[in-house]
Motif scaffolding. Structure first.
Motif, PDB file in Angstrom:
ATOM      1  N   UNK A  41      41.053  24.292  39.970  1.00 53.29           N
ATOM      2  CA  UNK A  41      40.347  25.527  40.013  1.00 53.29           C
ATOM      3  C   UNK A  41      38.963  25.707  39.293  1.00 53.29           C
ATOM      4  N   UNK A  42      38.028  26.303  39.835  1.00 50.03           N
ATOM      5  CA  UNK A  42      36.683  26.235  39.325  1.00 50.03           C
ATOM      6  C   UNK A  42      36.552  27.200  38.317  1.00 50.03           C
ATOM      7  N   UNK A  43      35.617  27.386  37.634  1.00 50.15           N
ATOM      8  CA  UNK A  43      35.392  28.253  36.342  1.00 50.15           C
ATOM      9  C   UNK A  43      35.007  29.683  36.832  1.00 50.15           C
ATOM     10  N   UNK A  44      34.479  29.837  37.819  1.00 50.91           N
ATOM     11  CA  UNK A  44      33.946  30.987  38.541  1.00 50.91           C
ATOM     12  C   UNK A  44      35.353  31.718  39.266  1.00 50.91           C
ATOM     13  N   UNK A  45      36.304  30.880  39.769  1.00 50.30           N
ATOM     14  CA  UNK A  45      37.510  31.404  40.558  1.00 50.30           C
ATOM     15  C   UNK A  45      38.293  31.828  39.415  1.00 50.30           C
ATOM     16  N   UNK A  46      38.415  30.750  38.295  1.00 47.63           N
ATOM     17  CA  UNK A  46      39.294  31.399  37.385  1.00 47.63           C
ATOM     18  C   UNK A  46      38.878  32.815  36.690  1.00 47.63           C
ATOM     19  N   UNK A  47      37.524  32.986  36.357  1.00 48.58           N
ATOM     20  CA  UNK A  47      36.932  34.182  35.968  1.00 48.58           C
ATOM     21  C   UNK A  47      37.414  35.382  36.595  1.00 48.58           C
ATOM     22  N   UNK A  48      36.932  35.093  38.356  1.00 51.33           N
ATOM     23  CA  UNK A  48      37.222  36.240  39.166  1.00 51.33           C
ATOM     24  C   UNK A  48      38.728  36.839  39.136  1.00 51.33           C
ATOM     25  N   UNK A  49      39.601  35.693  38.775  1.00 51.93           N
ATOM     26  CA  UNK A  49      40.899  36.193  38.850  1.00 51.93           C
ATOM     27  C   UNK A  49      41.219  36.917  37.629  1.00 51.93           C
ATOM     28  N   UNK A  68      31.053  38.752  37.779  1.00 52.14           N
ATOM     29  CA  UNK A  68      31.279  37.792  36.924  1.00 52.14           C
ATOM     30  C   UNK A  68      30.691  37.524  35.509  1.00 52.14           C
ATOM     31  N   UNK A  69      29.896  38.589  35.165  1.00 57.27           N
ATOM     32  CA  UNK A  69      29.495  38.847  33.817  1.00 57.27           C
ATOM     33  C   UNK A  69      30.570  39.580  33.140  1.00 57.27           C
ATOM     34  N   UNK A  70      31.242  40.662  33.790  1.00 59.38           N
ATOM     35  CA  UNK A  70      32.376  41.357  33.170  1.00 59.38           C
ATOM     36  C   UNK A  70      33.510  40.501  33.095  1.00 59.38           C
ATOM     37  N   UNK A  71      33.653  39.403  34.118  1.00 63.28           N
ATOM     38  CA  UNK A  71      34.781  38.523  34.091  1.00 63.28           C
ATOM     39  C   UNK A  71      34.979  37.648  32.716  1.00 63.28           C
ATOM     40  N   UNK A  72      33.555  37.561  32.248  1.00 59.82           N
ATOM     41  CA  UNK A  72      33.533  36.730  30.854  1.00 59.82           C
ATOM     42  C   UNK A  72      34.441  37.556  29.659  1.00 59.82           C
ATOM     43  N   UNK A  73      34.425  38.696  29.616  1.00 60.83           N
ATOM     44  CA  UNK A  73      35.065  39.311  28.543  1.00 60.83           C
ATOM     45  C   UNK A  73      36.257  40.073  28.863  1.00 60.83           C
ATOM     46  N   UNK A  74      37.141  39.834  29.789  1.00 64.32           N
ATOM     47  CA  UNK A  74      38.070  40.702  30.034  1.00 64.32           C
ATOM     48  C   UNK A  74      39.484  39.655  30.408  1.00 64.32           C
ATOM     49  N   UNK A  96      40.128  51.197  33.246  1.00 64.24           N
ATOM     50  CA  UNK A  96      40.310  52.318  34.031  1.00 64.24           C
ATOM     51  C   UNK A  96      39.027  53.056  34.388  1.00 64.24           C
ATOM     52  N   UNK A  97      38.004  52.873  33.527  1.00 66.97           N
ATOM     53  CA  UNK A  97      36.555  53.512  33.756  1.00 66.97           C
ATOM     54  C   UNK A  97      35.457  52.834  34.149  1.00 66.97           C
ATOM     55  N   UNK A  98      35.550  51.318  34.037  1.00 68.57           N
ATOM     56  CA  UNK A  98      34.487  50.627  34.295  1.00 68.57           C
ATOM     57  C   UNK A  98      34.004  50.626  35.858  1.00 68.57           C
ATOM     58  N   UNK A  99      32.760  51.111  36.033  1.00 69.23           N
ATOM     59  CA  UNK A  99      32.373  50.970  37.494  1.00 69.23           C
ATOM     60  C   UNK A  99      30.883  50.261  37.500  1.00 69.23           C
ATOM     61  N   UNK A 100      31.009  49.069  38.076  1.00 61.97           N
ATOM     62  CA  UNK A 100      29.873  48.303  38.302  1.00 61.97           C
ATOM     63  C   UNK A 100      29.039  48.889  39.321  1.00 61.97           C
ATOM     64  N   UNK A 101      27.522  48.910  39.265  1.00 61.52           N
ATOM     65  CA  UNK A 101      26.714  49.215  40.309  1.00 61.52           C
ATOM     66  C   UNK A 101      26.899  48.215  41.484  1.00 61.52           C
ATOM     67  N   UNK A 102      27.139  47.071  41.324  1.00 61.79           N
ATOM     68  CA  UNK A 102      27.023  46.030  42.511  1.00 61.79           C
ATOM     69  C   UNK A 102      28.011  44.962  42.181  1.00 61.79           C
TER      70      UNK A 102
END
Length: 220
Positions: A23-31, A126-132, A115-121
């Motif tokens: 598993x690649x880092x980007x995949x893991x983060x998206x999971x 991937x940025x948000x994935x780093x902190x959740x 319950x409230x995070x609403x990204x614009x795009x």
């Protein structure tokens, strides 16, 4: 990335550069991000259930299918996770609107981030994935218990999807999965409460395996 959901994890402590499974880092983060969003969906769906407000049954399938997709080796397609995150955000926001139409009121600042995070795009995913991810919880005991419960739910979801595909389901299991995911968002929950929830997760895991056994033996 940080992943320690399987027994083959690097050094017995966690894969941090690339998964032993490939598993690649980007995949893991998206999971990780997908699990985060599914918790947000469950935050509102659980309230609908508690208040007796019916919602589309497709929400249930979205939740358990998404959990199943994040199990090691189940799916390594980044595009699938991006699509599921987008789908989950739409489902979550629709559930919130449903509750609001039924008299509930929410303030974003008082809601869990999931319950409230609403990204614009999708560029923000991937940025948000780093902190959740799992390491967001700094208390090791609480982190371990929440992880144990989450991994239990993932395994339960895998069995449940197979049973559901054969036409066997159980509304009570859907309710448990979603209510438990919502409880994992509670930053004030104590270890005693989580131990109880861990045992309950095991109980529902056994019930789900029994359901799958019934589905298999009845079908084949």
């Amino acid at each position: 990335m940080f992943c320690y959901q399987c027994q083959e994890t690097a050094k017995g402590s966690g894969c941090e550069k690339i998964g032993v499974c490939g598993k690649q880092p980007e995949t893991s983060n998206l999971q990780d991000l997908l699990v985060f969003v599914v918790k947000g969906v469950s935050y509102f769906s659980s309230q609908c259930t508690e208040k007796g407000i019916p919602f589309d049954k497709s929400v249930n399938r979205y939740v358990f299918e998404s959990l199943f997709a994040t199990i090691t080796n189940a799916n390594f397609d980044d595009n699938v996770f991006v699509e599921r995150v987008s789908q989950g955000l739409a489902i979550r926001n629709d559930l919130r609107k449903l509750l609001e139409r039924n008299g509930e009121s929410f303030t974003d600042s008082r809601l869990p981030d999931a319950a409230s995070w609403n990204p614009k795009s999708t560029d923000e995913y991937l940025i948000k994935a780093l902190v959740v991810g799992i390491l967001e919880e700094t208390n090791e005991d609480i982190r371990s218990l929440k992880s144990l419960i989450l991994f239990g739910l993932k395994g339960l979801a895998a069995y449940f999807e197979h049973a559901d595909n054969l036409g066997f389901t159980d509304p009570e299991i859907n309710v448990f999965i979603q209510s438990t995911l919502a409880k994992l968002l509670d930053k004030t929950v104590d270890a005693t409460t989580l131990v109880t929830l861990t045992l309950e997760t095991g109980k529902y895991g056994v019930s789900t395996m029994a359901l799958l056994d019934k589905a298999n033996t009845s079908t084949y």
